[in-house]
Design a protein around this motif. Structure first.
Motif, PDB file in Angstrom:
ATOM      1  N   GLU A 167       0.807  -1.203   0.000  1.00 17.80           N
ATOM      2  CA  GLU A 167       0.000   0.000   0.000  1.00 17.80           C
ATOM      3  C   GLU A 167       0.848   1.265   0.000  1.00 17.80           C
ATOM      4  O   GLU A 167       2.041   1.229   0.275  1.00 17.80           O
TER       5      GLU A 167
ATOM      6  N   CYS B 113      -9.981  -8.115   0.361  1.00 18.64           N
ATOM      7  CA  CYS B 113     -10.538  -6.762   0.173  1.00 18.64           C
ATOM      8  C   CYS B 113     -11.036  -6.494  -1.232  1.00 18.64           C
ATOM      9  O   CYS B 113     -11.828  -5.580  -1.442  1.00 18.64           O
TER      10      CYS B 113
ATOM     11  N   PRO C 122     -12.870  -6.980  -4.787  1.00 19.84           N
ATOM     12  CA  PRO C 122     -13.940  -7.737  -5.417  1.00 19.84           C
ATOM     13  C   PRO C 122     -13.362  -8.511  -6.593  1.00 19.84           C
ATOM     14  O   PRO C 122     -12.674  -7.945  -7.441  1.00 19.84           O
TER      15      PRO C 122
ATOM     16  N   PRO D   1     -14.313 -10.631  -9.826  1.00 20.54           N
ATOM     17  CA  PRO D   1     -15.425 -11.027 -10.678  1.00 20.54           C
ATOM     18  C   PRO D   1     -15.540 -12.546 -10.745  1.00 20.54           C
ATOM     19  O   PRO D   1     -14.546 -13.244 -10.883  1.00 20.54           O
TER      20      PRO D   1
ATOM     21  N   ARG E 172     -21.748 -10.574  -5.742  1.00 23.22           N
ATOM     22  CA  ARG E 172     -22.135  -9.194  -6.003  1.00 23.22           C
ATOM     23  C   ARG E 172     -22.923  -8.630  -4.827  1.00 23.22           C
ATOM     24  O   ARG E 172     -23.775  -9.319  -4.268  1.00 23.22           O
ATOM     25  N   ASN E 173     -22.634  -7.375  -4.483  1.00 25.79           N
ATOM     26  CA  ASN E 173     -23.434  -6.705  -3.461  1.00 25.79           C
ATOM     27  C   ASN E 173     -23.153  -7.091  -2.015  1.00 25.79           C
ATOM     28  O   ASN E 173     -23.630  -6.451  -1.102  1.00 25.79           O
TER      29      ASN E 173
ATOM     30  N   LEU F 217     -17.434  -6.420   1.282  1.00 18.40           N
ATOM     31  CA  LEU F 217     -16.092  -6.932   1.017  1.00 18.40           C
ATOM     32  C   LEU F 217     -15.359  -7.092   2.339  1.00 18.40           C
ATOM     33  O   LEU F 217     -15.734  -6.485   3.339  1.00 18.40           O
ATOM     34  N   GLY F 218     -14.296  -7.881   2.315  1.00 16.36           N
ATOM     35  CA  GLY F 218     -13.458  -7.963   3.505  1.00 16.36           C
ATOM     36  C   GLY F 218     -12.770  -6.628   3.722  1.00 16.36           C
ATOM     37  O   GLY F 218     -12.696  -5.809   2.803  1.00 16.36           O
ATOM     38  N   SER F 219     -12.298  -6.372   4.926  1.00 24.71           N
ATOM     39  CA  SER F 219     -11.579  -5.116   5.114  1.00 24.71           C
ATOM     40  C   SER F 219     -10.485  -5.295   6.152  1.00 24.71           C
ATOM     41  O   SER F 219     -10.468  -6.260   6.915  1.00 24.71           O
TER      42      SER F 219
ATOM     43  N   ASP G  21      -6.004   3.108  -1.479  1.00 23.54           N
ATOM     44  CA  ASP G  21      -5.468   1.757  -1.410  1.00 23.54           C
ATOM     45  C   ASP G  21      -6.594   0.741  -1.299  1.00 23.54           C
ATOM     46  O   ASP G  21      -7.672   1.058  -0.808  1.00 23.54           O
ATOM     47  N   VAL G  22      -6.300  -0.505  -1.715  1.00 22.77           N
ATOM     48  CA  VAL G  22      -7.371  -1.502  -1.732  1.00 22.77           C
ATOM     49  C   VAL G  22      -8.026  -1.728  -0.380  1.00 22.77           C
ATOM     50  O   VAL G  22      -9.232  -1.914  -0.293  1.00 22.77           O
ATOM     51  N   SER G  23      -7.238  -1.684   0.689  1.00 16.12           N
ATOM     52  CA  SER G  23      -7.846  -1.962   1.999  1.00 16.12           C
ATOM     53  C   SER G  23      -8.785  -0.820   2.378  1.00 16.12           C
ATOM     54  O   SER G  23      -9.778  -1.027   3.075  1.00 16.12           O
TER      55      SER G  23
ATOM     56  N   GLN H 116     -10.237   1.165  -0.004  1.00 14.05           N
ATOM     57  CA  GLN H 116     -11.281   1.086  -1.010  1.00 14.05           C
ATOM     58  C   GLN H 116     -12.422   0.185  -0.548  1.00 14.05           C
ATOM     59  O   GLN H 116     -13.595   0.540  -0.656  1.00 14.05           O
ATOM     60  N   SER H 117     -12.072  -0.972   0.010  1.00 13.93           N
ATOM     61  CA  SER H 117     -13.137  -1.899   0.398  1.00 13.93           C
ATOM     62  C   SER H 117     -13.958  -1.304   1.541  1.00 13.93           C
ATOM     63  O   SER H 117     -15.170  -1.477   1.596  1.00 13.93           O
ATOM     64  N   GLN H 118     -13.310  -0.570   2.442  1.00 15.05           N
ATOM     65  CA  GLN H 118     -14.065   0.073   3.532  1.00 15.05           C
ATOM     66  C   GLN H 118     -15.064   1.090   2.973  1.00 15.05           C
ATOM     67  O   GLN H 118     -16.218   1.151   3.400  1.00 15.05           O
TER      68      GLN H 118
ATOM     69  N   ASN I  31     -17.956  -0.623   1.117  1.00 14.73           N
ATOM     70  CA  ASN I  31     -18.903  -1.189   2.078  1.00 14.73           C
ATOM     71  C   ASN I  31     -19.744  -0.084   2.708  1.00 14.73           C
ATOM     72  O   ASN I  31     -20.962  -0.232   2.882  1.00 14.73           O
TER      73      ASN I  31
ATOM     74  N   GLN J  53     -22.416   1.176   0.371  1.00 12.41           N
ATOM     75  CA  GLN J  53     -23.504   0.200   0.310  1.00 12.41           C
ATOM     76  C   GLN J  53     -24.423   0.305   1.527  1.00 12.41           C
ATOM     77  O   GLN J  53     -25.649   0.296   1.402  1.00 12.41           O
TER      78      GLN J  53
ATOM     79  N   ALA K 258     -14.282  -4.205 -11.868  1.00  5.74           N
ATOM     80  CA  ALA K 258     -14.539  -5.169 -10.801  1.00  5.74           C
ATOM     81  C   ALA K 258     -15.353  -4.484  -9.701  1.00  5.74           C
ATOM     82  O   ALA K 258     -16.267  -5.076  -9.127  1.00  5.74           O
ATOM     83  N   VAL K 259     -15.041  -3.234  -9.436  1.00  2.15           N
ATOM     84  CA  VAL K 259     -15.795  -2.466  -8.451  1.00  2.15           C
ATOM     85  C   VAL K 259     -17.219  -2.237  -8.940  1.00  2.15           C
ATOM     86  O   VAL K 259     -18.189  -2.415  -8.205  1.00  2.15           O
TER      87      VAL K 259
ATOM     88  N   HIS L 164     -19.350  -5.142  -8.673  1.00  2.00           N
ATOM     89  CA  HIS L 164     -19.687  -5.444  -7.286  1.00  2.00           C
ATOM     90  C   HIS L 164     -20.821  -4.574  -6.748  1.00  2.00           C
ATOM     91  O   HIS L 164     -21.684  -5.066  -6.030  1.00  2.00           O
TER      92      HIS L 164
END
Ligand SMILES: Nc1ncnc2c1ncn2[C@@H]1O[C@H](COP(=O)(O)OP(=O)(O)OP(=O)(O)O)[C@@H](O)[C@H]1O
Ligand SMILES: Nc1ncnc2c1ncn2[C@@H]1O[C@H](COP(=O)(O)OP(=O)(O)OP(=O)(O)O)[C@@H](O)[C@H]1O
Ligand code: SF4
Ligand code: SF4
Ligand SMILES: [Mg+2]
Ligand SMILES: [Mg+2]
Lengths: 337, 327
Positions: A43, A258, A260, A262, A267-268, A271-273, B183-185, B187-189, B192, B195, B213-214, B217
Motif C-alpha cells: 500500500e 478486500c 472484489p 469477478p 455481487r453486493n 467486502l473484507g476489510s 489503497d485496496v484496503s 477502497q473496500s471500507q 462497504n 452500500q 470489478a468495483v 460489485h
C-alpha cells in the motif's frame, strides 16, 4: 542455475524528519534473475519507491542508505561512486516511472532524447542512434515511428508517452528494468497493452524486471515472484502461485479478501476489510508491524522484531509468529486460499 | 414500483476548442445525445475510457454545466427551472481525489457543515450535533471535528467528503471515481460504507469508475460510454454475464483479476482512442473494433433493445447488420 542480475541483502533507508528518524525501509532482501519478473506490491507509503530509488542510488539527499549487499550482475554497486552509477543508470539498469513526464524533457523532441540516451553511454553515430530509436518505437507498437521522432512529448497521448518511455529505456539494451507504477495513470485498456508489451519485451531481451505496483491484478498476471511489503518490510515473498493461491501472512490474506473478484466475490455482499491504519515508522519499533490491525494478534506479537521464516514450499517465506499450518487454515476460513 | 428521479433526454454538451494555431475553433462533442433514466434506489454505473464524457455528463446532472442541447429533469421538473440551492439539496457529488477536494485551511467540522451554511439552514445550533452524527455514520471519530484535512489518512478524508455530501440528506449522490485514489484496503471500507448508507438512507447512486470489478460489485445497472455516447446499457447481471457490444467485451477482457494462472489479456484494442474533435464516421468505435464490417464506417448504428436495456451496434441490427449475429 539462472544468471543472477540483482542481489539485494538487508537494504535499509532512513530519513531524518521533524520528529526523529523515519525508518522507511527496514532490511529488505530480494534478488532478480535473468528473464525474471519480480513484483513488489504494497500500500501507499510502505516503501516501494524508496526501495527502488535506493537500488538506483537516486534517493533524496537527506536519506541514508544501508545494506549488507547490493550487487548488479556480480558488481558491488553499494560502494560504487556517482560516476560509475551514472554510467550504470540508463545503460545496464533502466527505469520507468509512473509519470512519463518526469523522465521526458518537454523542451526536446522524442528523437533527440532517444538518441541522446544511447549516445551518452555508447560511441555511436547519430544515424545509428536514430535507426535504433525507430526500431524500438516500432517494437513498442508505435506506428509511423519515424514521424514521431520530430514530435515533442506534449504532442503525444499518455499511453503513447509511456510507450516512448519504455522504448527509450531499451535504447542501451539494459539487463534490468525497474518500473515504478508504470501503468497506474493509464486507462485499463491501455494498461493491459503496456503490460503485455513489457512482458513481451522482457522475454525477448531476457531482461530482469522489477515491477512496483499496488494493483494485485497486475501482479498476479505478470509476476514470476512477488514480494508483499507492509510498513517498510517485506512480509511475504514467493512465486505468484504461492502468494496468490496460498497466501500465508495475515496481511496478504487481508489484501486478497478486500478486492472484489469477478466471478468469485458475491455481487453486493460486503467486502473484507483491514480496519485501522499503518503505524508510524518514526523512531524505534520492535513489534510485528501489522499487529495493530491483525485479527490474529496475540501478546508475543508486540514483544520484539519478527523474522522472516520459511513457509511450507521452497522459496516461499513470510514474517509472522503463526506457524504455516495455522496460516493455511486461516486462509481457507477466509476464502482466500 | 419504480420511480424515475432523473431523466436525461438527448443531452449533448459541446465545447469549442482550438484546433491548433491559426486553425480556428472546432466543436468537441464531449457528450453526444445521451438519454438516460435513473430510478430511485438504484446504483447506476457509468464506465468508459478517459475522455469519453463521464465527468461532463455528471456535471450537467449536478447543474454545474448547462447542456448545449437536450433536457435534464429532476422528479419531472427541468433542471433549468430548479433553484440552484434546491438542486444542491437533491443531488450531491463525491469526487475522486480526497486530497484536493477538501479545503486544507478549513477544519473537518466546518467542511462537513458547509452545505448547511450554504443552504442557510435555520437551526445553526444543531449543526455540530448533526455533523457529529453524520461523522459517526460514515465511521469518523467525532473527536476529529476540530482537526484539519492534512491530519487525516486518505480513507478518512474520503469519509469527510462523503459526510459533507450526505449532511443535507440528498436523494441522489454522484460518485466520480470515489475510490480510485485509495489503497485496496481503504477502497473496500469505502465501498462497504457506500452500500450501507444506501440502504440506511434510501439513496440513489450514480457511480463513475474505471474499475469494472468495483462496478460489477456495487452497481445495479451499467451504462458503457464511448466517445460521448452510451453504446450499451443493461442491468449489471446481463452486462457482465452476457456483454454484447464489442467495446464492452474488450473492456471486460481488460479487467485483471488476481489469478496467477492467467496472462495479461490481449484486448485487440490496438488503435489508440480517437481524437474527439475529429471522430471516426459511422460507428465511432470502428477503427478499434475486432468485428468491424464494411458498412460500420458508413452507417451510424441505432439503439437495439436488448434485455432491459439496449446495445448500439450493427451486429445486433436485423437489417443493417445483415442478419442478427450469433453471440
Ligand atoms: N523525501 C522524503 N522525505 C521524508 N519522507 C519521505 C520522503 N520520501 C518518502 N518518504 C516517506 O517514506 C515512506 C515510504 O515512501 P515511498 O515513496 O517509498 O512509498 P511507496 O510505497 O512508493 O508509496 P506509493 O504507493 O504511495 O508510491 C512514506 O512514509 C513516505 O512518506
Ligand atoms: N471545459 C472543457 N473544455 C474543453 N474540453 C473539455 C472540457 N471539459 C471536458 N472536455 C473534453 O471533453 C471530453 C470528455 O471529458 P470528461 O472529463 O467528461 O471525460 P471523462 O470520461 O470524465 O474522463 P476521465 O475518465 O479521464 O475523467 C474530453 O475530450 C475532454 O478533453
Ligand atoms: S506476528 Fe502476530 S500480529 Fe503479526 S501478523 Fe502474525 S499473528 Fe498477526
Ligand atoms: S457497429 Fe460495427 S464497428 Fe461498431 S461496434 Fe458494432 S461491429 Fe464494431
Ligand atoms: Mg511510490
Ligand atoms: Mg472524469
Amino acid at each position: 542455475m539462472a544468471e543472477r542480475i540483482l542481489e539485494v541483502e538487508n537494504l535499509t533507508v532512513d530519513i531524518p524528519v521533524g520528529g526523529g528518524m523515519l525508518h522507511a525501509v527496514q532490511g529488505i532482501s530480494f534478488h532478480v534473475d535473468k528473464g525474471e519478473t519480480l513484483c513488489i506490491v504494497g500500500e501507499s507509503g510502505c516503501g516501494k519507491s524508496l526501495t527502488s530509488l535506493a537500488v538506483m542510488d537516486l534517493l533524496p539527499k537527506k536519506a541514508i542508505r544501508g545494506a549488507n549487499k547490493l550487487e548488479l550482475g556480480g558488481e558491488d554497486i553499494l560502494n560504487a561512486g556517482e560516476r560509475r552509477m551514472s554510467d550504470i543508470r540508463g545503460n545496464t539498469m533502466g527505469m520507468i516511472f509512473q509519470e512519463p513526464m518526469t523522465s521526458l524533457n518537454p523542451a526536446y523532441t522524442i528523437g533527440n532524447q532517444m538518441e541522446e540516451a544511447l549516445k551518452r553511454h555508447r560511441k555511436v553515430s547519430t544515424r545509428e542512434a536514430r535507426d535504433r530509436a525507430i526500431y524500438l518505437l516500432e517494437k513498442v507498437g508505435i506506428t509511423a515511428a519515424e514521424s514521431r521522432l520530430s514530435q515533442y512529448p506534449h504532442q503525444l497521448s499518455g499511453g503513447l508517452r509511456q510507450r516512448v518511455m519504455i522504448a527509450m529505456t531499451l535504447m542501451c539494451g539494459p539487463n534490468l528494468i525497474i518500473a515504478d507504477e508504470p501503468t497506474t495513470a493509464l486507462d485499463v485498456t491501455i494498461q493491459a497493452q503496456i503490460l503485455l508489451l513489457l512482458a513481451e519485451l522482457q522475454r525477448e531481451f531476457e531482461m530482469g524486471l522489477i515491477l512496483i505496483t499496488h494493483d494485485l491484478g497486475v501482479v498476479a498476471r505478470i509476476a514470476d515472484r512477488v514480494a508483499v511489503m507492509y510498513a517498510g518490510q517485506v512480509v511475504e515473498q514467493g512465486t505468484a502461485d504461492q502468494v496468490f493461491n496460498r497466501p500465508t501472512h495475515p496481511y496478504t490474506q487481508g489484501l486478497l479478501d478486500c478486492i472484489p473478484i469477478p466471478g468469485k466475490t458475491e455481487r453486493n455482499k460486503p467486502l473484507g476489510s483491514i480496519p485501522g491504519i499503518v503505524p508510524s515508522l518514526v523512531g524505534p519499533f520492535h513489534a510485528c508491524h501489522f499487529a495493530e490491525r491483525c485479527q490474529y494478534a496475540f501478546d508475543d506479537c508486540v514483544k520484539g522484531d519478527i523474522d522472516m521464516r520459511p513457509a511450507v514450499e521452497d522459496g516461499h517465506e513470510y514474517r509472522c509468529l503463526l506457524d504455516p499450518e495455522t496460516c493455511r487454515a486461516n486462509a481457507q476460513k477466509r476464502g482466500v486460499a | 414500483m419504480s420511480e424515475t428521479v432523473i431523466s436525461a433526454k438527448d443531452v449533448t454538451r459541446t465545447f469549442m476548442i482550438s484546433a491548433g494555431a491559426f486553425k480556428g475553433k472546432k466543436p468537441l462533442h464531449a457528450v453526444n445525445g445521451v438519454s438516460l433514466e435513473v430510478e430511485r434506489g438504484e446504483v447506476l454505473a457509468l464506465v468508459g475510457e478517459s475522455g469519453c464524457g463521464k465527468t461532463t455528463f455528471a456535471k450537467m446532472l449536478l447543474g454545474l454545466l448547462p447542456p448545449t442541447q437536450g433536457t435534464i429533469e429532476f422528479g419531472g421538473k427541468p433542471v433549468a427551472d430548479v433553484e440552484r440551492l434546491t438542486l444542491a439539496k437533491m443531488v450531491q457529488p463525491i469526487f475522486q481525489d480526497p486530497y484536493s477536494s477538501l479545503n486544507p485551511r478549513k477544519s473537518i467540522g466546518s467542511i462537513i457543515t458547509l452545505p448547511l451554511k450554504v443552504q442557510n439552514d435555520p437551526n445553526p445550533a444543531t449543526w455540530r450535533r448533526r455533523a457529529e452524527e453524520m461523522m459517526e455514520l460514515v465511521g469518523l471519530p467525532p473527536r476529529l471535528f476540530e482537526n484539519f484535512p492534512n491530519q487525516l489518512s486518505g480513507g478518512q478524508r474520503q469519509r469527510v467528503a462523503i459526510a459533507r455530501a450526505l449532511i443535507n440528506r440528498p436523494e441522489v449522490v454522484i460518485c466520480d471515481e470515489p475510490t480510485s485514489a485509495l489503497d485496496v484496503s481503504v477502497q473496500s471500507q469505502i465501498l462497504n460504507l457506500l452500500q450501507d448508507l444506501r440502504k440506511e438512507l434510501n439513496l440513489t447512486y450514480i457511480v463513475i469508475s474505471h474499475n469494472l470489478a468495483v462496478v460489477e460489485h456495487i452497481a445495479t445497472r451499467v451504462a458503457v460510454m464511448y466517445l460521448g455516447r452510451i453504446v450499451e446499457q443493461k442491468d449489471t447481471e446481463s452486462l457482465f454475464d452476457n456483454p454484447e457490444h464489442p467495446y464492452t467485451k474488450a473492456l471486460l477482457e481488460s479487467v485483471l483479476t488476481p489469478d496467477p494462472s492467467l496472462d495479461v489479456p490481449d484486448t485487440h484494442l490496438g488503435a489508440a482512442y480517437p481524437n474527439p474533435v475529429d471522430p471516426p464516421s459511422g460507428c465511432t468505435f470502428n477503427p478499434r473494433c475486432a468485428r468491424v464490417m464494411d458498412h460500420c464506417s458508413v452507417i451510424e448504428p441505432k439503439k437495439i433493445p436488448s434485455g432491459k436495456g439496449f446495445v448500439q451496434c450493427h451486429l445486433y441490427d436485423e437489417n443493417e447488420g445483415r442478419g442478427r449475429a450469433a453471440s
